[in-house]
Motif scaffolding. Structure first.
Motif, short mmCIF file in Angstrom:
data_model
loop_
_atom_site.label_atom_id
_atom_site.label_comp_id
_atom_site.label_asym_id
_atom_site.label_seq_id
_atom_site.Cartn_x
_atom_site.Cartn_y
_atom_site.Cartn_z
N THR A 86 48.63 5.44 -5.56
CA THR A 86 49.94 6.00 -5.94
C THR A 86 50.22 7.28 -5.17
O THR A 86 51.33 7.51 -4.69
N GLY A 129 51.17 6.55 -1.64
CA GLY A 129 52.53 6.04 -1.58
C GLY A 129 53.57 7.14 -1.75
O GLY A 129 54.59 7.15 -1.07
N GLU A 130 53.28 8.09 -2.66
CA GLU A 130 54.21 9.20 -2.87
C GLU A 130 54.29 10.09 -1.64
O GLU A 130 55.37 10.54 -1.25
N GLU A 131 53.12 10.36 -1.00
CA GLU A 131 53.12 11.18 0.21
C GLU A 131 53.92 10.51 1.33
O GLU A 131 54.68 11.17 2.04
N LYS A 132 53.75 9.19 1.47
CA LYS A 132 54.49 8.47 2.50
C LYS A 132 55.98 8.52 2.23
O LYS A 132 56.79 8.68 3.14
N ASN A 133 56.35 8.40 0.94
CA ASN A 133 57.76 8.44 0.58
C ASN A 133 58.36 9.81 0.87
O ASN A 133 59.49 9.91 1.35
N GLU A 174 58.93 10.12 4.61
CA GLU A 174 60.11 9.36 5.04
C GLU A 174 61.39 10.10 4.67
O GLU A 174 62.36 10.12 5.45
N GLN A 175 61.43 10.68 3.48
CA GLN A 175 62.62 11.44 3.07
C GLN A 175 62.82 12.66 3.97
O GLN A 175 63.96 12.97 4.35
N GLN A 202 64.17 11.58 7.28
CA GLN A 202 65.57 11.21 7.16
C GLN A 202 66.46 12.44 7.12
O GLN A 202 67.56 12.45 7.70
#
Length: 274
Positions: free
Chosen positions: A99, A102-106, A109-110, A113
């Protein structure tokens, strides 16, 4: 008169009971220490128990104490659900790590962006100003998550083999300098590029590397002189023929490679302390 034979002292407990009692005390200490740990590595715990199973005679030889049989074969029952507890603990740890990744990757990405959105906005602003100054055909604009790039044909700025900006090119550089003046808090980098044709023996520059460096420096100094931008926010470098954008085997390709690029970094990538 014969002496009376002293009575035999009362017999103590059998020797095996002392050994068994010591072993129980050791096991009690072992489990007290085990449950006092803040975190437990289930895999290592199972290895320890398995080692004890095969080395202490009162445990069933060849069996594992977690998951099957008794913890101690002489009557101390295995703690109920201990196997399930440590398996759940290991699975929970794995799920937490997954988890977190996944949060670090998200978040990454933000963040990327946000960088890209700012560069896109800057690019639109610059293109609009180029149209207002009739330079849209003379300057190519591109952008990525780090910066907005303005590319100028080298033939528009310099004579062959020279690094001084031609007087005919002053109006172009002046208009570009005016556009750049709007980005007071952004890092600006000027890069010089050449084709792969060796410099003429009559040139005062010994290689394309040196020529590209001086051309970039000429543009950077011109911008410093004709704007109120902080001079330390403007950097210059020469890339020689190491970063072509077209095929050097054709005349058109070589002409495209002889260029000057001005990169305006967005706020996320403008490190103005170095």
């Amino acid at each position: 008169m014969a002496k009376k034979r002293p009575e035999d002292p009362p017999k103590g407990a059998p020797a095996w009971q002392s050994t068994f009692s010591d072993l129980m005390n050791l096991l009690l200490c072992f489990f007290v220490l085990l449950f006092s740990m803040s975190t437990v590595d289930a895999e290592k715990f199972q290895l320890v128990i398995a080692s004890l199973s095969s080395s202490i005679s009162i445990m069933p030889a060849g069996g594992t104490s977690i998951g099957d049989g008794k913890l101690v074969g002489a009557g101390v029952s295995q703690l109920e659900f201990l196997d399930k507890y440590y398996n759940d603990l290991a699975n929970s740890k794995s799920h937490t790590e997954s988890t977190t990744e996944g949060e670090e990757k998200n978040v990454e990405e933000q963040y990327e962006q946000m960088e890209l959105s700012e560069s896109e906005k800057m690019s639109e602003e610059i293109e609009k100003q180029l149209e207002n100054t009739s330079l849209e055909d003379a300057v190519d604009v591109d952008f990525n998550a780090e910066y907005v790039q303005l590319s100028l044909n080298g033939a528009l700025l310099f004579e062959s083999g020279k690094a001084e900006i031609m007087q005919e090119a002053y109006p172009v550089v002046n208009k570009i300098s005016t556009i750049l003046a709007s980005y007071q808090n952004n890092l600006i980098e000027v890069e010089g590029h050449t084709d792969n044709v060796p410099v003429s023996s009559r040139s005062r520059f010994e290689s394309n590397d040196v020529l590209s460096m001086y051309r970039a420096l000429s543009v950077a100094d011109y911008i410093r002189t004709n704007t109120n931008l902080d001079p330390s926010h403007i950097k210059s470098s020469g890339r020689g023929d190491y970063d072509p954008v077209a095929d050097n085997t054709t005349a058109d390709g070589r002409a495209r490679n002889r260029r000057v690029e001005i990169k305006v970094y967005n706020s996320y990538n403008s490190d103005l302390n170095n």
